[in-house]
Design a protein around this motif. Sequence first.
Motif, PDB file in Angstrom:
ATOM      1  N   GLU A   1       0.839  -1.205   0.000  1.00  0.00           N
ATOM      2  CA  GLU A   1       0.000   0.000   0.000  1.00  0.00           C
ATOM      3  C   GLU A   1       0.875   1.257   0.000  1.00  0.00           C
ATOM      4  N   ASN A   2       1.972   1.223   0.734  1.00  0.00           N
ATOM      5  CA  ASN A   2       2.899   2.353   0.767  1.00  0.00           C
ATOM      6  C   ASN A   2       3.512   2.567  -0.623  1.00  0.00           C
ATOM      7  N   GLN A   3       3.914   1.481  -1.282  1.00  0.00           N
ATOM      8  CA  GLN A   3       4.493   1.596  -2.619  1.00  0.00           C
ATOM      9  C   GLN A   3       3.486   2.168  -3.611  1.00  0.00           C
TER      10      GLN A   3
ATOM     11  N   GLY B   1      18.154   8.548   7.863  1.00  0.00           N
ATOM     12  CA  GLY B   1      18.863   9.305   6.842  1.00  0.00           C
ATOM     13  C   GLY B   1      17.905  10.009   5.892  1.00  0.00           C
ATOM     14  N   PHE B   2      16.846   9.299   5.497  1.00  0.00           N
ATOM     15  CA  PHE B   2      15.868   9.910   4.592  1.00  0.00           C
ATOM     16  C   PHE B   2      15.087  11.025   5.279  1.00  0.00           C
ATOM     17  N   LEU B   3      14.788  10.854   6.550  1.00  0.00           N
ATOM     18  CA  LEU B   3      14.111  11.936   7.268  1.00  0.00           C
ATOM     19  C   LEU B   3      14.979  13.191   7.253  1.00  0.00           C
TER      20      LEU B   3
ATOM     21  N   HIS C   1       5.198   7.257   6.695  1.00  0.00           N
ATOM     22  CA  HIS C   1       5.080   8.680   7.037  1.00  0.00           C
ATOM     23  C   HIS C   1       6.008   9.552   6.180  1.00  0.00           C
ATOM     24  N   LEU C   2       7.200   9.039   5.862  1.00  0.00           N
ATOM     25  CA  LEU C   2       8.115   9.792   5.007  1.00  0.00           C
ATOM     26  C   LEU C   2       7.506   9.983   3.616  1.00  0.00           C
ATOM     27  N   ASN C   3       6.961   8.913   3.067  1.00  0.00           N
ATOM     28  CA  ASN C   3       6.344   9.018   1.742  1.00  0.00           C
ATOM     29  C   ASN C   3       5.133   9.942   1.760  1.00  0.00           C
TER      30      ASN C   3
END
Length: 189
Positions: A18-20, A95-97, A58-60
């Motif tokens: 679902e995130n993808q 790292g992405f955050l 949450h990042l996406n």
Amino acid sequence: QTPFEIRLAYHKNAAFLENQWHRYEPALEHARQAVAILESLAKAPALAEMWADFAAIHLNNRDWRAAEKALDRARRYLNKTSPQALRAHVACREGFLHLHLGNHRQALDSLMEAEKAMLGLEEESGNLMDFFIQTLIFSGLGDLYERLDEKAKSLEAYRRVLPIVERYGLRPRLSWHYLNAGRAAMAQE
């Protein structure tokens, strides 16, 4: 009546998919279900991984505060005996955050920590998610170096992603990674 392991696998994989597909509310609901099962089983490493997955959703969805809270929860379940790949999963998401927030130094530190933790990853011992995380680490480094105008490092990082994506059949991301590598190569003419 379905056994815990099957329900857990279903919710964990459904959250990932679902995130993808950028359907964040269903992704979050499946992640909540997976966490509830894991909490009833008291499986700390799996909880750390699931909270890191929560952070990814949450990042996406660009909800930086919720991502930070999920990473705080993930870190609570890490200890000295936690597998290196799990530490890499959490550090990669951190790292992405930082990358999204423009904290370049912290992003570099977290992504380098994740890369170091993945150095010992063997083809036989790693699972598909480990290799997916490895591609995120290198693409994150490529993005970071691109932002810092370090073109050669950016291209090198993006190029490191391609054999992993091809070897493990991570096809949905293949064109995106080739696009990044091509853009970095064009920047160097």
